[in-house]
Design an enzyme around this catalytic site. Structure first.
Site, PDB file in Angstrom:
ATOM      1  N   THR A  42      -8.571   6.560  -2.044  1.00 30.80           N
ATOM      2  CA  THR A  42      -9.777   6.103  -2.104  1.00 30.80           C
ATOM      3  C   THR A  42     -10.988   7.273  -2.012  1.00 30.80           C
ATOM      4  O   THR A  42     -11.994   7.046  -2.511  1.00 30.80           O
ATOM      5  CB  THR A  42     -10.128   5.057  -1.259  1.00 30.80           C
ATOM      6  OG1 THR A  42      -9.823   5.127  -0.008  1.00 30.80           O
ATOM      7  CG2 THR A  42      -9.596   3.619  -1.596  1.00 30.80           C
ATOM      8  N   HIS A  75       0.963  -1.357  -0.244  1.00 29.41           N
ATOM      9  CA  HIS A  75       0.062  -0.032  -0.041  1.00 29.41           C
ATOM     10  C   HIS A  75       0.915   1.257   0.159  1.00 29.41           C
ATOM     11  O   HIS A  75       0.302   2.375   0.169  1.00 29.41           O
ATOM     12  CB  HIS A  75      -0.863   0.040   1.241  1.00 29.41           C
ATOM     13  CG  HIS A  75      -2.019  -1.063   1.060  1.00 29.41           C
ATOM     14  ND1 HIS A  75      -3.261  -0.888   0.577  1.00 29.41           N
ATOM     15  CD2 HIS A  75      -2.060  -2.242   1.723  1.00 29.41           C
ATOM     16  CE1 HIS A  75      -4.033  -1.795   0.932  1.00 29.41           C
ATOM     17  NE2 HIS A  75      -3.192  -2.910   1.425  1.00 29.41           N
ATOM     18  N   LYS A 135       0.703  14.473   0.899  1.00 28.39           N
ATOM     19  CA  LYS A 135      -0.454  14.752   0.359  1.00 28.39           C
ATOM     20  C   LYS A 135      -0.955  16.161   0.137  1.00 28.39           C
ATOM     21  O   LYS A 135      -1.678  16.599  -0.496  1.00 28.39           O
ATOM     22  CB  LYS A 135      -1.706  14.220   1.454  1.00 28.39           C
ATOM     23  CG  LYS A 135      -1.565  12.705   1.533  1.00 28.39           C
ATOM     24  CD  LYS A 135      -2.608  12.051   2.752  1.00 28.39           C
ATOM     25  CE  LYS A 135      -2.484  10.708   2.926  1.00 28.39           C
ATOM     26  NZ  LYS A 135      -2.955   9.935   1.710  1.00 28.39           N
ATOM     27  N   LYS A 139      -8.360  13.916   4.662  1.00 28.06           N
ATOM     28  CA  LYS A 139      -7.641  12.715   4.555  1.00 28.06           C
ATOM     29  C   LYS A 139      -6.543  12.902   5.747  1.00 28.06           C
ATOM     30  O   LYS A 139      -6.576  13.686   6.383  1.00 28.06           O
ATOM     31  CB  LYS A 139      -6.904  12.510   3.281  1.00 28.06           C
ATOM     32  CG  LYS A 139      -6.289  13.841   2.785  1.00 28.06           C
ATOM     33  CD  LYS A 139      -5.651  13.579   1.395  1.00 28.06           C
ATOM     34  CE  LYS A 139      -6.515  13.968   0.268  1.00 28.06           C
ATOM     35  NZ  LYS A 139      -6.578  12.512  -0.579  1.00 28.06           N
ATOM     36  N   ARG A 140      -5.663  11.852   5.921  1.00 26.93           N
ATOM     37  CA  ARG A 140      -4.521  12.025   6.921  1.00 26.93           C
ATOM     38  C   ARG A 140      -3.650  13.327   6.557  1.00 26.93           C
ATOM     39  O   ARG A 140      -3.618  13.504   5.222  1.00 26.93           O
ATOM     40  CB  ARG A 140      -3.766  10.860   7.051  1.00 26.93           C
ATOM     41  CG  ARG A 140      -4.341   9.850   7.921  1.00 26.93           C
ATOM     42  CD  ARG A 140      -4.627   9.925   9.182  1.00 26.93           C
ATOM     43  NE  ARG A 140      -3.374   9.851   9.960  1.00 26.93           N
ATOM     44  CZ  ARG A 140      -3.094   9.246  10.874  1.00 26.93           C
ATOM     45  NH1 ARG A 140      -3.913   8.208  11.372  1.00 26.93           N
ATOM     46  NH2 ARG A 140      -1.966   9.220  11.473  1.00 26.93           N
ATOM     47  N   LYS A 145     -14.744   8.318  -3.585  1.00 29.59           N
ATOM     48  CA  LYS A 145     -15.888   8.594  -2.964  1.00 29.59           C
ATOM     49  C   LYS A 145     -16.355   9.980  -3.213  1.00 29.59           C
ATOM     50  O   LYS A 145     -17.573   9.998  -3.474  1.00 29.59           O
ATOM     51  CB  LYS A 145     -15.608   8.558  -1.369  1.00 29.59           C
ATOM     52  CG  LYS A 145     -15.485   7.140  -0.701  1.00 29.59           C
ATOM     53  CD  LYS A 145     -14.680   7.241   0.483  1.00 29.59           C
ATOM     54  CE  LYS A 145     -14.141   5.879   0.782  1.00 29.59           C
ATOM     55  NZ  LYS A 145     -13.033   5.636   1.974  1.00 29.59           N
TER      56      LYS A 145
HETATM   57  C1  26V Z   1       2.456   4.935   6.747  1.00 26.87           C
HETATM   58  C2  26V Z   1       3.598   5.643   7.359  1.00 26.87           C
HETATM   59  C3  26V Z   1       3.941   5.511   8.685  1.00 26.87           C
HETATM   60  C4  26V Z   1       5.360   5.756   8.877  1.00 26.87           C
HETATM   61  C5  26V Z   1       5.571   7.249   8.617  1.00 26.87           C
HETATM   62  C6  26V Z   1       5.153   7.596   7.325  1.00 26.87           C
HETATM   63  C7  26V Z   1       4.024   6.836   6.702  1.00 26.87           C
HETATM   64  C8  26V Z   1       3.462   7.180   5.462  1.00 26.87           C
HETATM   65  C9  26V Z   1       2.313   6.335   5.040  1.00 26.87           C
HETATM   66  C10 26V Z   1       1.780   5.289   5.599  1.00 26.87           C
HETATM   67  C11 26V Z   1       0.926   4.547   4.633  1.00 26.87           C
HETATM   68  C12 26V Z   1       0.877   3.221   5.139  1.00 26.87           C
HETATM   69  C13 26V Z   1      -0.211   2.305   4.138  1.00 26.87           C
HETATM   70  C14 26V Z   1      -1.346   2.989   3.611  1.00 26.87           C
HETATM   71  O1  26V Z   1      -2.119   3.269   4.462  1.00 26.87           O
HETATM   72  N1  26V Z   1      -1.529   3.321   2.460  1.00 26.87           N
HETATM   73  C15 26V Z   1      -2.819   3.798   1.743  1.00 26.87           C
HETATM   74  O2  26V Z   1      -3.504   2.691   1.378  1.00 26.87           O
HETATM   75  C16 26V Z   1      -4.565   3.043   0.771  1.00 26.87           C
HETATM   76  C17 26V Z   1      -5.310   1.753   0.335  1.00 26.87           C
HETATM   77  O3  26V Z   1      -4.718   1.033  -0.576  1.00 26.87           O
HETATM   78  C18 26V Z   1      -4.218   3.864  -0.451  1.00 26.87           C
HETATM   79  O4  26V Z   1      -5.538   4.263  -1.001  1.00 26.87           O
HETATM   80  C19 26V Z   1      -3.373   5.108  -0.114  1.00 26.87           C
HETATM   81  O5  26V Z   1      -2.946   5.827  -1.189  1.00 26.87           O
HETATM   82  C20 26V Z   1      -2.371   4.733   0.626  1.00 26.87           C
HETATM   83  O6  26V Z   1      -1.763   5.598   1.221  1.00 26.87           O
END
Ligand code: 26V
Length: 824
Positions: free
Chosen positions: A671, A373, A569, A563-564, A675
């Site tokens: 996603t 992801h 982003k 979003k986060r 939506k």
């Molecule tokens: C996690 C972390 C944790 C450490 C600090 C930086 C950081 C940056 C990003 C993430 C994301 C972790 C995985 C995630 O949530 N990915 C999201 O998954 C969604 C479903 O597939 C996708 O639509 C998003 O684009 C993607 O960011």
């Protein structure tokens, strides 16, 4: 809104009588639950009591189907799908359950007769916020789609006592408070105190040789924790199928050391219990301290081990032999968080069931598959070898053996290439010896998928390029999707009704929504569409006034970024353009501006300083702009606190413009983009993630794309881009940066944003300066279109019509066919 034309052969009188009978039955059921299940009289019942009684009455209507489906799956020996995920971001369930049962009108009328407002009752349900963002919400949409498509699928995860923190904004800054979603009882779940597995940690491994000369490893763990199951039924559309979501709660085998307690050591007597229960206490504990990281590893192993023990036991009960596991079970790993499953399943097969290595390995690879992801390096999981060895010594041995077999294959295919071997190795030797969990998941899976076309392409070219060279058939794409039942039918019933009148039951068949294109020039339809949007905006305006005290005009453009909060982003790009617009309106108030309300919502990770500062900046800009009479009526800025699934359900139907503006190449899919477009918002976005496929589906003329493409971002970074030169050439941007760094928005602390702005001047990793001018230009083009409502509305219709392919039913059908080999 009920499922379309449920009883085509019944007369209206008959249908009315049937409805009335159903209302009478549900009323009796709710009162019975209120009295016998909650222990309250109608006269004393609070809104929460009514919610509990109603949920219990609805749940009763699910159980028979659930048990019947389980019996049939077993009797027919159908292949099962297991979705392993550390996150399930479910939100509320009441309207999911009741609407998928086709009983919304029945429950609404029954409650109305009892003097209870169904909408207010729904608001009494706390969100199940067992996830951080996109990844967790995707898991929830997938569960609903699997149930709708009748795939026998179980979700496996952790029943956190506290889900994602509650965000409170004080003086513009984010503060985090624990979320207590379980404090008033969870009516959806069934505790299964008889379904318990032992989970072991630590200790040592004894390597022995059996009398027959074979090597055996015996793990002598030092700690045991119990995993207790809690099941929540997930109902598919029109009650066709029901699947379980099984969440594990951690428990100490001995709750209290009585000897210590009797000695007077009341706290110490319960310390083992506290250590065990910490595992399911909170979602994603801070990984800033070594203790936090270890807890995260314990969480991952805890839920993986419990889930694998459970499914292996079920398989043995139903099929008697583990060799057929890949034929009868598919295990999907949602990101690397469950990737220890590769080693744990090997351990179960070899240590507990006496299988040979190569035989076991075939079963593991045949059963597992893994979804990636994110490509962000800081988010790719790896564990320091010493920590891993302390927590899971036997698994480390197994991983070493997997690695040595894997490196043999690599060496054969690409001989004498030590750089290649170092890059595909499960051990990263460069950063103090760490286990690469993405590599482990890749090696142990028959399919690895990305979540959009672009993301999958980049997976092949970047992080997994060498593994891809070794196994060129394994990486496949499965572009994300969202469930239309929640994100249209439940959250936007007015629009849903219009869509169904035009296209039929789009919830059973997503391809039907394309028919809406035919209405793009139907002025009566466009009027109705606009009226629905307006009603949703009025409702959101009310929420904004109630929560943050800002009055906004529903006829202004609602421009939304939810979003986060993360630098990639680029909420900051949006905020800086907002400042540019503010400056422009002030210096030229009589131009034909399109009135806008800029709405932001999102949480920052508790330890992510820059993201928290961006929230503060949003609030500082909001205060300055909203207090300035010079722009009144033309620009408002709102930061809505505590973004969660329920708030998203309220914001998304009211959106005119959807901001999907990540640095190209960095958002795996997104996603929210889907939506918002499904709810008739137009997208301003970069050519990133699933935005690319949205362009293909709605047509380039119906979406506003700007900025660098992913390969250009890469080229720019490679040659070392020069933000200073760009800023010098872009006066509007220079003015924005200066005003923010001079403290125009932070008069109480003028240097607050000095460093943030210096980051843009000096390195600008996320390419804000590069994309600023093209973003601002896109925004002015959007203003133009806003001034021609017919054109705008026509574009909205094409967006809604073009979203069919982004149904999670399509995504899940593709997983079923290409990865899981289960029929749909
Ligand atoms: C996690 C972390 C944790 C450490 C600090 C930086 C950081 C940056 C990003 C993430 C994301 C972790 C995985 C995630 O949530 N990915 C999201 O998954 C969604 C479903 O597939 C996708 O639509 C998003 O684009 C993607 O960011």
């Amino acid at each position: 809104m009920e499922p379309a034309i449920k009883f085509p052969h019944r007369s209206p009188e008959k249908m009315k009588a049937q409805h009335e009978q159903a209302v009478t039955d549900i009323k009796a059921a709710i009162i019975s639950k209120l009295t016998l299940g909650v222990g309250k009289d109608a006269a004393q019942a609070t809104e929460r009591d009514w919610f509990l009684a109603t949920a219990l009455a609805a749940r009763d209507r699910v159980i028979h189907r659930w048990l019947a489906e389980e019996r049939a799956t077993r009797a027919e020996g159908r292949k099962r799908v297991y979705y392993l995920s550390l996150e399930f971001l479910i939100g509320r369930l009441i309207s999911d359950v009741i609407s998928n049962l086709g009983l919304t009108d029945v429950f609404r009328d029954a409650l109305g007769d009892l003097g209870v407002d169904f909408n207010r009752l729904q608001a009494a349900e706390p969100d199940a916020a067992l996830g951080n963002g996109g990844l967790g919400r995707l898991a929830a949409c997938f569960m609903e789609s699997m149930a709708t498509l009748g795939i026998p699928g179980s979700g496996y995860g952790i029943r956190y006592d506290h889900g994602l923190f509650r965000q409170v904004i004080k003086d513009g800054w984010q503060h985090e408070y624990p979320e207590n979603w379980l404090s008033f009882r969870n009516p959806w779940e069934f505790a299964r105190p008889e379904v318990i597995y032992d989970i072991h940690f630590g200790g040592r491994v004894e390597n022995t040789t059996t009398p027959r000369g074979t090597q055996r490893a015996v793990w002598h763990p030092e700690e045991r924790v119990e995993a207790v199951a809690f099941d929540t039924p997930i109902v598919g559309w029109q009650d066709r199928h029901v699947n379980p979501l099984r969440l594990w709660s951690a428990r100490a085998p001995d709750p209290l050391r009585l000897d210590a307690f009797n000695r007077g050591d009341h706290v110490g007597a319960a310390s083992a219990q506290a250590r065990a229960e910490a595992i399911s206490k909170v979602l994603y504990p801070s990984d800033e301290t070594p203790a936090g990281r270890e807890l995260r590893l314990r969480q991952e192993y805890f839920f993986v081990s419990a889930s694998l023990q459970d499914l292996v036991q079920r398989h043995l009960r139903d099929f008697g032999d583990l060799h057929s596991l890949p034929l009868n079970a598919a295990i999907q790993l949602n990101d690397t968080h469950p990737s220890i499953a590769v080693a744990e399943l090997m351990r179960i097969l070899i240590d507990l069931h006496g299988m040979e290595w190569s035989e076991a390995w075939q079963i593991v690879v045949g059963t597992l598959s893994y979804t990636n992801h994110t490509l962000l390096p800081e988010a790719l999981e790896s564990w320091p070898v010493p920590l891993f060895e302390r927590v899971l010594p036997r698994h480390l041995q197994i991983i070493y053996r997997i690695n040595s077999e894997h490196l043999k294959v690599a060496e054969e295919k690409f001989p004498d290439d030590s750089d290649f071997l170092a890059s595909v190795s499960l051990i990263d030797e460069h950063h103090g010896r760490r286990l690469r969990m993405g590599h482990l998941a890749f090696i142990g899976s028959h399919r690895i998928n990305g979540v959009s076309g672009l993301h999958t392409d980049l997976m092949r070219k970047t992080v997994f390029s060498d593994l891809h060279a070794l196994y060129p058939d394994r990486i496949v794409n499965k572009t994300n999707g969202v469930t239309f039942r929640r994100w249209l039918n439940q959250s936007n019933p007015g629009l849903s009704k219009l869509v169904r009148e035009a296209c039929g039951d789009v919830y059973s068949d997503w391809t039907r929504i394309k028919k809406l294109d035919e209405y793009a020039n139907d002025s009566a339809f466009l009027e109705k569409l606009a009226a629905e949007k307006r009603a949703n905006k009025v409702a959101l305006a009310k929420v904004i006034r109630e929560r943050v005290g800002i009055v906004v005009d529903p006829s202004a453009m609602f421009d939304i970024q939810i979003k986060r909060i993360h630098e990639y982003k680029r909420q900051l790009l949006n905020l800086m353009e907002t400042v540019a617009l503010y400056n422009a309106i002030r210096s030229n108030p009589n131009r034909n501006w399109a009135p806008r309300v800029k709405i932001f919502a999102g949480k920052a990770a508790a330890s992510y300083k820059t993201a928290k500062l961006i929230i503060k900046l949003a609030n500082d800009i909001a205060r300055t702009v909203n207090d300035d009479p010079a722009v009144r009526g033309l620009l408002k800025v709102v930061f809505l606190p505590n973004y969660n699934v329920s708030l998203a359900e309220c914001i998304i139907p009211a959106a005119d413009l959807s901001e999907q503006i990540s640095t190209a190449g960095m958002e795996a899919s997104g996603t929210g983009n889907m939506k918002l477009a499904l709810n008739g918002a137009l997208t301003v976005g970069t050519y990133d993630g699933a935005n690319v496929e949205m362009c293909d589906n709605v047509g380039d003329d119906n979406i506003f794309i700007f900025g660098l493409h992913a390969h250009e971002v890469e080229e720019c970074r490679a040659i070392g881009h020069n933000p200073g030169a760009i800023i010098a050439k872009t006066p509007m941007l220079a003015e924005v940066i200066e005003s923010i760094e001079q403290g125009v928005f932070s008069p109480d602390d003028k240097s607050r944003y000095g460093e943030l702005m210096a980051g843009i001047r000096n390195s600008d990793y996320y390419m804000i300066s590069n994309d600023f001018a093209s973003y601002a230009e896109a925004q002015r083009k959007i203003d133009q279109v806003w001034h021609t409502p017919d054109v705008w509305r026509r574009m909205c219709v094409h967006n809604i019509a073009g979203m069919g392919w982004f149904s999670s039913d399509r995504t899940i059908a593709e997983y079923a066919e290409d990865i899981w080999s289960v029929p749909v």
